[in-house]
Design a protein around this motif. Structure first.
Motif, PDB file in Angstrom:
ATOM      1  N   HIS A 130     -11.869  -1.318 -17.475  1.00 33.06           N
ATOM      2  CA  HIS A 130     -12.218  -0.185 -18.311  1.00 33.06           C
ATOM      3  C   HIS A 130     -11.568   1.099 -17.818  1.00 33.06           C
ATOM      4  O   HIS A 130     -11.589   2.100 -18.484  1.00 33.06           O
ATOM      5  N   ASP A 131     -11.019   1.026 -16.621  1.00 32.12           N
ATOM      6  CA  ASP A 131     -10.510   2.247 -16.019  1.00 32.12           C
ATOM      7  C   ASP A 131      -9.259   1.926 -15.214  1.00 32.12           C
ATOM      8  O   ASP A 131      -9.191   0.902 -14.545  1.00 32.12           O
ATOM      9  N   GLU A 132      -8.296   2.821 -15.284  1.00 32.85           N
ATOM     10  CA  GLU A 132      -7.051   2.642 -14.556  1.00 32.85           C
ATOM     11  C   GLU A 132      -7.280   2.501 -13.044  1.00 32.85           C
ATOM     12  O   GLU A 132      -6.542   1.836 -12.347  1.00 32.85           O
ATOM     13  N   ARG A 133      -8.340   3.181 -12.575  1.00 28.89           N
ATOM     14  CA  ARG A 133      -8.558   3.207 -11.129  1.00 28.89           C
ATOM     15  C   ARG A 133      -8.970   1.856 -10.564  1.00 28.89           C
ATOM     16  O   ARG A 133      -8.886   1.628  -9.363  1.00 28.89           O
ATOM     17  N   GLU A 134      -9.413   0.955 -11.435  1.00 26.45           N
ATOM     18  CA  GLU A 134      -9.806  -0.370 -10.948  1.00 26.45           C
ATOM     19  C   GLU A 134      -8.600  -1.213 -10.551  1.00 26.45           C
ATOM     20  O   GLU A 134      -8.719  -2.162  -9.782  1.00 26.45           O
ATOM     21  N   ILE A 135      -7.433  -0.868 -11.122  1.00 26.45           N
ATOM     22  CA  ILE A 135      -6.259  -1.721 -10.961  1.00 26.45           C
ATOM     23  C   ILE A 135      -5.881  -1.897  -9.499  1.00 26.45           C
ATOM     24  O   ILE A 135      -5.658  -3.016  -9.027  1.00 26.45           O
ATOM     25  N   GLU A 136      -5.855  -0.776  -8.779  1.00 22.94           N
ATOM     26  CA  GLU A 136      -5.346  -0.822  -7.418  1.00 22.94           C
ATOM     27  C   GLU A 136      -6.134  -1.787  -6.532  1.00 22.94           C
ATOM     28  O   GLU A 136      -5.555  -2.607  -5.824  1.00 22.94           O
ATOM     29  N   GLY A 137      -7.457  -1.691  -6.620  1.00 23.61           N
ATOM     30  CA  GLY A 137      -8.297  -2.561  -5.792  1.00 23.61           C
ATOM     31  C   GLY A 137      -8.049  -4.028  -6.088  1.00 23.61           C
ATOM     32  O   GLY A 137      -7.969  -4.858  -5.183  1.00 23.61           O
ATOM     33  N   LEU A 138      -7.895  -4.349  -7.364  1.00 18.96           N
ATOM     34  CA  LEU A 138      -7.713  -5.750  -7.755  1.00 18.96           C
ATOM     35  C   LEU A 138      -6.391  -6.306  -7.237  1.00 18.96           C
ATOM     36  O   LEU A 138      -6.335  -7.396  -6.682  1.00 18.96           O
ATOM     37  N   LEU A 139      -5.306  -5.535  -7.430  1.00 16.56           N
ATOM     38  CA  LEU A 139      -3.997  -6.014  -6.974  1.00 16.56           C
ATOM     39  C   LEU A 139      -3.953  -6.064  -5.445  1.00 16.56           C
ATOM     40  O   LEU A 139      -3.421  -7.014  -4.867  1.00 16.56           O
ATOM     41  N   ALA A 140      -4.540  -5.056  -4.799  1.00 21.55           N
ATOM     42  CA  ALA A 140      -4.491  -5.016  -3.338  1.00 21.55           C
ATOM     43  C   ALA A 140      -5.276  -6.167  -2.732  1.00 21.55           C
ATOM     44  O   ALA A 140      -4.862  -6.777  -1.759  1.00 21.55           O
ATOM     45  N   GLY A 141      -6.423  -6.485  -3.304  1.00 17.82           N
ATOM     46  CA  GLY A 141      -7.231  -7.578  -2.773  1.00 17.82           C
ATOM     47  C   GLY A 141      -6.660  -8.936  -3.115  1.00 17.82           C
ATOM     48  O   GLY A 141      -7.121  -9.953  -2.597  1.00 17.82           O
ATOM     49  N   HIS A 143       7.797  -2.641 -16.994  1.00 13.04           N
ATOM     50  CA  HIS A 143       7.253  -3.320 -15.824  1.00 13.04           C
ATOM     51  C   HIS A 143       7.190  -2.391 -14.649  1.00 13.04           C
ATOM     52  O   HIS A 143       8.116  -1.635 -14.404  1.00 13.04           O
ATOM     53  N   ARG A 144       6.089  -2.481 -13.941  1.00 13.20           N
ATOM     54  CA  ARG A 144       6.067  -1.803 -12.667  1.00 13.20           C
ATOM     55  C   ARG A 144       5.728  -2.845 -11.621  1.00 13.20           C
ATOM     56  O   ARG A 144       4.713  -3.520 -11.731  1.00 13.20           O
ATOM     57  N   VAL A 145       6.627  -3.024 -10.680  1.00 14.64           N
ATOM     58  CA  VAL A 145       6.383  -4.005  -9.644  1.00 14.64           C
ATOM     59  C   VAL A 145       5.833  -3.285  -8.436  1.00 14.64           C
ATOM     60  O   VAL A 145       6.455  -2.374  -7.920  1.00 14.64           O
ATOM     61  N   TRP A 146       4.658  -3.691  -8.022  1.00 13.90           N
ATOM     62  CA  TRP A 146       4.007  -3.017  -6.908  1.00 13.90           C
ATOM     63  C   TRP A 146       4.411  -3.630  -5.586  1.00 13.90           C
ATOM     64  O   TRP A 146       4.783  -4.786  -5.512  1.00 13.90           O
ATOM     65  N   TYR A 147       4.300  -2.849  -4.560  1.00 13.19           N
ATOM     66  CA  TYR A 147       4.449  -3.254  -3.152  1.00 13.19           C
ATOM     67  C   TYR A 147       5.892  -3.538  -2.743  1.00 13.19           C
ATOM     68  O   TYR A 147       6.216  -3.507  -1.569  1.00 13.19           O
ATOM     69  N   ASN A 148       6.749  -3.912  -3.679  1.00 15.74           N
ATOM     70  CA  ASN A 148       8.128  -4.185  -3.318  1.00 15.74           C
ATOM     71  C   ASN A 148       8.952  -3.906  -4.557  1.00 15.74           C
ATOM     72  O   ASN A 148       9.470  -4.817  -5.197  1.00 15.74           O
ATOM     73  N   PRO A 149       9.049  -2.628  -4.940  1.00 19.34           N
ATOM     74  CA  PRO A 149       9.610  -2.271  -6.241  1.00 19.34           C
ATOM     75  C   PRO A 149      11.026  -2.793  -6.475  1.00 19.34           C
ATOM     76  O   PRO A 149      11.379  -3.132  -7.595  1.00 19.34           O
ATOM     77  N   ASP A 169       2.240  -7.782  -9.084  1.00 23.65           N
ATOM     78  CA  ASP A 169       2.226  -7.861  -7.627  1.00 23.65           C
ATOM     79  C   ASP A 169       3.575  -8.425  -7.170  1.00 23.65           C
ATOM     80  O   ASP A 169       3.914  -9.551  -7.498  1.00 23.65           O
ATOM     81  N   GLY A 170       4.342  -7.627  -6.422  1.00 26.04           N
ATOM     82  CA  GLY A 170       5.711  -8.028  -6.092  1.00 26.04           C
ATOM     83  C   GLY A 170       5.888  -8.632  -4.718  1.00 26.04           C
ATOM     84  O   GLY A 170       7.008  -8.723  -4.218  1.00 26.04           O
ATOM     85  N   ILE A 171       4.789  -9.059  -4.080  1.00 25.83           N
ATOM     86  CA  ILE A 171       4.905  -9.568  -2.708  1.00 25.83           C
ATOM     87  C   ILE A 171       5.818 -10.785  -2.632  1.00 25.83           C
ATOM     88  O   ILE A 171       6.660 -10.896  -1.757  1.00 25.83           O
TER      89      ILE A 171
END
Lengths: 384, 390
Positions: free
Chosen positions: A82-93, B182-188, A123-125
């Motif tokens: 519901h909020d943009e701010r939730e995105i970071e926590g989800l991707l980071a976790g 697209h926005r690729v996070w952590y390793n753009p 997530d580009g890991i």
């Protein structure tokens, strides 16, 4: 060459190997365990990508669009935000790998015939995975766009829908996946694993088996005996080659029956080529054993030149065509590259000697050269 | 000061001194084991460099040939869109059948077939089909290549379509399409070496956490010096802990060199999180995983056996850790097994700190799990080890 002496060396070696619990483990258990573990654990398919959506539009059309991801077997829906701010926590976790954001006025703009920007955060890991994920998202987006455009053009130009579709999609792409129609990564991995295991364990057994005698000092019995250098080498290698041949059969059966990889080639050709490869890799172990004094060093060196080049330079993961510079040279120097062709050719492509003769020939020459080097390095008059 | 307390003070000083002496002894031993030291230095430097430099899982230089039955401006225009670094154009073939032979030989990965009358069909408003044959013996590569080809052909198609309805040149805004941002996070930039070098570093930390601790113990057995330790006034803890401490120190140094020289120096990874947190977590991981090494040392008698047991134990651990394959891609049963591998949590923690730049506020769960799992592993190793002395 005296056959009786060879048989004596070989039977002594065989007994020593089967009576040493560690050697027996190395010979039969570890290859089996590796095949199971890597076969089940190394999954390169990109499916069930966990994703979340953030829908700012809440319209019928945006729901219809987002539903297409839910239907795809490549994506695994994990909830709406519901909020943009939730995105970071989800991707980071790490609980989702992608988030799709549909903007406001999504429906309004599309119905008016204007474009919309849909943002996807990935997530580009793991770069290969994010590449493939992006590919899937683009495919869904273009399919949806094509429908929208066709409907729009049909409405504006008063054309029937199928005619508008043909007009707006001038070039279709028909993709044929060859050799692995379902594009399953187990079909890729299982044959490669046969190669990986055969490039590590036969040389390891051989190197340890010979260095063991050096370390314990029992090699002096050989130095003072009537056994010639040839007889010693042949007798020593026989049991290890035999064990490796048994392993070829075990690994092949596991690849085919356990992991369901297809075997389209000629079994006899594959078997013979694999034996040639084993002769090659045991040759590597042989040369290593001539150069080192302790089992520990033998183990380390064999790992470094047996396993790592096979993983990096044989095309197991990155195709040899993508290698450049030193890596390309290395790929020609180690036997893995040639055997990789044989393995994939026999399992997936169903080609035989007519295509793969060059690779078999190179492996045979390789094996012969290693034997010759080892023979010259072996001396019954050691310096120390 | 009472006699008792000064006695206690002396005893505890002696206790710490013994611990210190034993730790230095272990470090010296390690530095004199030539083969092991070479392997150690090689693994943390050359090996991390080579795997990150040479492992290219992303599509690069995919060799492709074209069977162009049209030889027109339009077909050439399409072919020109396939270029480096993704594709390598390896020429044209005259016959359709030749494509299959080239794929069989492994000389190309992709064959693109452009039909006759391609340009005519495009100009006449018809629909035409381009065929792509992909070698999928390497499935992720094949899939990735097919994805890129679809994108290129799709873009080509929509440009032609735009011309047909007479809006070429005008913004695509005039058509109801979805533009993918697209926005690729952590390793753009999607630098694969970042990921590969960190993976390899974590793998090497695991290998040596097990190998060094087991080797340190077995070395005493091999040389018979264990008898001396047994008659010395040292407790099992004082024998074992210095080995673990010395080895943790060595691995932390190896990790630091590898991280600063190779991962940051050569591959330019910018570490986003706290390095202090990363090294503390590495120390915790190494100490706890050493329990596994101690366990191995209880039933092996020489270095070669230690090496083999390490090979047997490490392979499943590496695979069940999610370094190459994230949990969601694993079969269900395997996913539960992953929860038992301390490396699985260490991978989450390290990716989190090094690549994502997050801290304990998100990572507390894997940290707790790793500590609990590692602690029991260490306890188990210690227990087995003590039993040897009984």
């Amino acid at each position: 060459m005296n056959l009786r002496r060879i048989a004596a060396v070989a039977s002594k070696e065989w007994r020593e190997t089967t009576r040493d619990r560690m050697f027996l483990t190395l010979a039969f258990l570890i290859p089996f365990v590796w095949m199971i573990v890597f076969g089940y654990g190394m999954v390169l398919d990109v499916e069930n990508i966990p994703y979340a959506v953030l829908d700012y539009d809440h319209s019928a059309l945006s729901r219809d669009y987002l539903y297409r991801f839910q239907q795809s077997r490549y994506f695994d829906f994990r909830g709406s935000l519901h909020d943009e701010r939730e995105i970071e926590g989800l991707l980071a976790g790490g609980s989702v790998r992608a988030v799709i954001v549909t903007p406001e006025k999504f429906q309004e703009r599309l119905v008016e015939g204007r474009s919309v920007n849909v943002q996807t955060l990935v997530d580009g890991i793991l770069p290969l995975r994010s590449d493939i994920t992006r590919g899937y998202i683009i495919a869904i987006n273009s399919a949806f766009s094509r429908e929208m455009v066709a409907r729009y053009v049909a409405r504006v130009r008063h054309l029937p829908l199928d005619q508008a579709q043909a007009l707006m999609e001038p070039v279709r792409l028909d993709v044929r996946y060859l050799y692995n129609q379902a594009v399953k990564s187990t079909w890729t991995m299982a044959p490669s694993l046969v190669m990986m295991v055969l490039s590590l364990f036969p040389p390891l057994l051989t190197a340890l088996g010979i260095v063991r005698e050096k370390e314990r000092g029992s090699i002096y019995n050989i130095y003072s005996s009537t056994v010639t250098r040839h007889e010693f080498l042949v007798g020593k290698l026989l049991p290890y080659t035999l064990i490796s041949v048994i392993n070829i059969l075990v690994l092949w059966s596991m690849a085919v029956f356990l992991f369901g990889a297809p075997f389209k080639g000629d079994p006899l050709f594959f078997f013979v080529a694999s034996v040639v490869f084993v002769l090659c890799t045991t040759g590597i172990g042989l040369v290593v054993s001539m150069l080192v004094k302790t089992q520990q060093a033998a183990l380390i060196i064999t790992l470094l030149i047996g396993l790592i080049p096979t993983i990096n330079y044989s095309g197991m993961f990155s195709p040899v065509s993508s290698l450049t510079g030193g890596a390309e040279v290395a790929s020609y120097l180690f036997p893995g590259r040639y055997y990789a062709n044989i393995v994939r050719g026999s399992f997936l492509k169903g080609v035989g000697l007519n295509v793969l003769w060059k690779d078999v020939l190179i492996l045979a020459v390789y094996a012969a050269v290693l034997r010759t080097i080892a023979f010259h390095l072996l001396t019954k008059r050691p310096r120390t | 000061m009472s006699v008792a307390s000064s006695n206690w003070y002396l005893c505890s000083r002696l206790w710490w001194r013994r611990l210190g002496v034993m730790t230095i002894n272990e470090l010296l031993q390690l530095s004199r084991d030539g083969a092991l030291l070479f392997f150690f230095i090689w693994s943390f430097n050359a090996n991390v460099f080579l795997s990150a430099n040479d492992m290219k899982l992303q599509l690069t230089n995919a060799r492709f040939v074209v069977h162009d039955a049209d030889h027109s401006v339009a077909s050439r225009e399409l072919i020109h869109r396939f270029h480096a670094p993704l594709f390598r154009f390896d020429g044209e073939i005259a016959q359709f059948d030749e494509g299959l032979r080239i794929l069989d030989d492994g000389q190309a990965m992709l064959v693109l077939n452009i039909p006759p009358r391609f340009q005519e069909a495009l100009a006449g408003g018809e629909q035409t089909t381009v065929q792509l044959q992909v070698d999928t013996t390497n499935s992720p590569q094949g899939l990735s290549a097919a994805g890129y080809v679809a994108r290129i052909v799709g873009e080509f198609g929509s440009e032609v379509a735009a011309q047909r309805v007479g809006i070429a040149g005008a913004a695509e805004d005039d058509l109801p399409v979805i533009r993918s941002e697209h926005r690729v996070w952590y390793n753009p930039n999607q630098t694969e070496a970042w990921f590969q070098s960190v993976v390899e570093l974590l793998n090497m930390i695991t290998v040596f956490a097990i190998l060094l601790s087991a080797a340190a113990m077995v070395r005493e057995k091999e040389r018979g010096t264990i008898e001396q330790l047994l008659v010395s006034p040292l407790t099992p803890f004082q024998i074992m802990f210095p080995k673990v401490a010395a080895m943790t120190l060595a691995i932390l140094i190896g990790t630091a060199v590898s991280l600063f020289v190779i991962v940051q120096g050569v591959f330019h990874l910018t570490v986003k999180g706290s390095l202090f947190l990363f090294f503390s977590m590495t120390a915790l991981y190494v100490i706890t995983t050493a329990g596994l090494g101690l366990f191995i040392s209880t039933f092996t008698t020489n270095q070669a056996q230690v090496g083999l047991m390490t090979i047997l134990v490490v392979a499943p651990m590496l695979l069940l850790s999610g370094t190459w394959t994230p949990p969601e891609a694993m079969p269900k049963g395997v996913r539960y097994l992953m929860l038992l591998s301390p490396l699985h949590y260490f991978v989450d923690i390290s990716y989190g700190i090094l690549l994502k730049g997050i801290g304990l506020e998100i990572l507390w769960k894997p940290v707790l799990a790793m500590a609990a799992l590692g602690g029991s592993l260490f306890g188990f190793g210690m227990w087995r080890f003590r039993r040897q002395f009984a």
